[in-house]
Motif scaffolding. Structure first.
Motif: not given
Length: 232
Positions: A129-156
């Motif tokens: 199925d198509v997840a709404y994750h990329a903010g771009n319809r074409s990329f939603n349709e062609r991709s698998i989205g993987i979310e990761h716990e955390g914050f972008v400014d915390r390398p730890q």
């Protein structure tokens, strides 16, 4: 992460009686569609789709936790849309936060998978199925989205367990759909055309991650009894 307000959402609402296929054209809602679109419309009909089983997962060891149906679209990939990208996200929050918002019908977005700091993986949407994750319809349709716990400014926040679990997940996705293991096809949310997101951010170690994906791909290929495709 972040709400897309159902960006790229498309529901045909086409019933069996509304589709007439023959003579090289399909009549859908009064319009005429030809070629590949005929095959796509036909494959999208409920009586043609791949059978579903409640709670079924695509990645061994993942825990099924369903996203709200408002945050994704029923499809039958890769028959109706080719899958050729894996998109890496960072939650900007905790694992429970990701699960909560992806189960919220008002959020308007969700990824297929969420990876916790300890390496635990939740699958929230089938790869079909198509997840709404990329903010771009074409990329939603062609991709698998993987979310990761955390914050972008915390390398730890990007732990070894998280990197390894995510790399194994990505390697499996690449193997299933013949996706090259390279940075053209495994990308960050920031690299999606038209996005206003910056994740996974400057502290995501792409060199380390891609090395782990290649190693996981090699291990999985050996386990299947054949050498994996050359990693680019």
């Amino acid at each position: 992460m972040g709400s897309e307000k159902k960006h790229g959402k498309r529901r045909s609402g086409v019933s069996r009686r509304a589709v007439l296929i023959g003579g090289g054209a399909a009549v859908v809602g009064g319009g005429v569609v030809a070629g590949e679109e005929i095959r796509r419309v036909w494959r999208g009909m409920p009586w043609v789709r791949t059978p579903r089983k409640p709670g079924e997962i695509d990645h061994a060891g993942a825990q099924w936790i369903a996203a709200n149906a408002a945050n994704w679209r029923l499809a039958d990939r890769p028959d109706d849309y080719t899958i050729d990208r894996v998109i890496i996200h960072v939650v900007q929050g905790s694992y429970p936060t990701a699960l909560k918002v992806f189960k919220d019908p008002l959020h308007g977005a969700a990824t297929h998978y969420v990876v916790r700091k300890d390496g635990h993986v939740a699958q929230m949407i089938r790869e079909l199925d198509v997840a709404y994750h990329a903010g771009n319809r074409s990329f939603n349709e062609r991709s698998i989205g993987i979310e990761h716990e955390g914050f972008v400014d915390r390398p730890q926040d990007f732990t070894d367990a998280m990197y390894r679990a995510s790399a194994k997940l990505t390697a499996g996705i690449c193997a299933r759909y013949g996706i090259p293991v390279d940075r053209e096809h495994i990308i960050g949310h920031i690299e999606v055309p038209g996005t206003d997101h910056t994740d996974p951010g400057p502290h995501w170690d792409w060199k380390r991650y891609m090395k782990l994906v290649r190693e996981a791909a090699a291990e999985q290929g050996t386990a299947r009894g054949h050498a994996p495709a050359e990693a680019r």
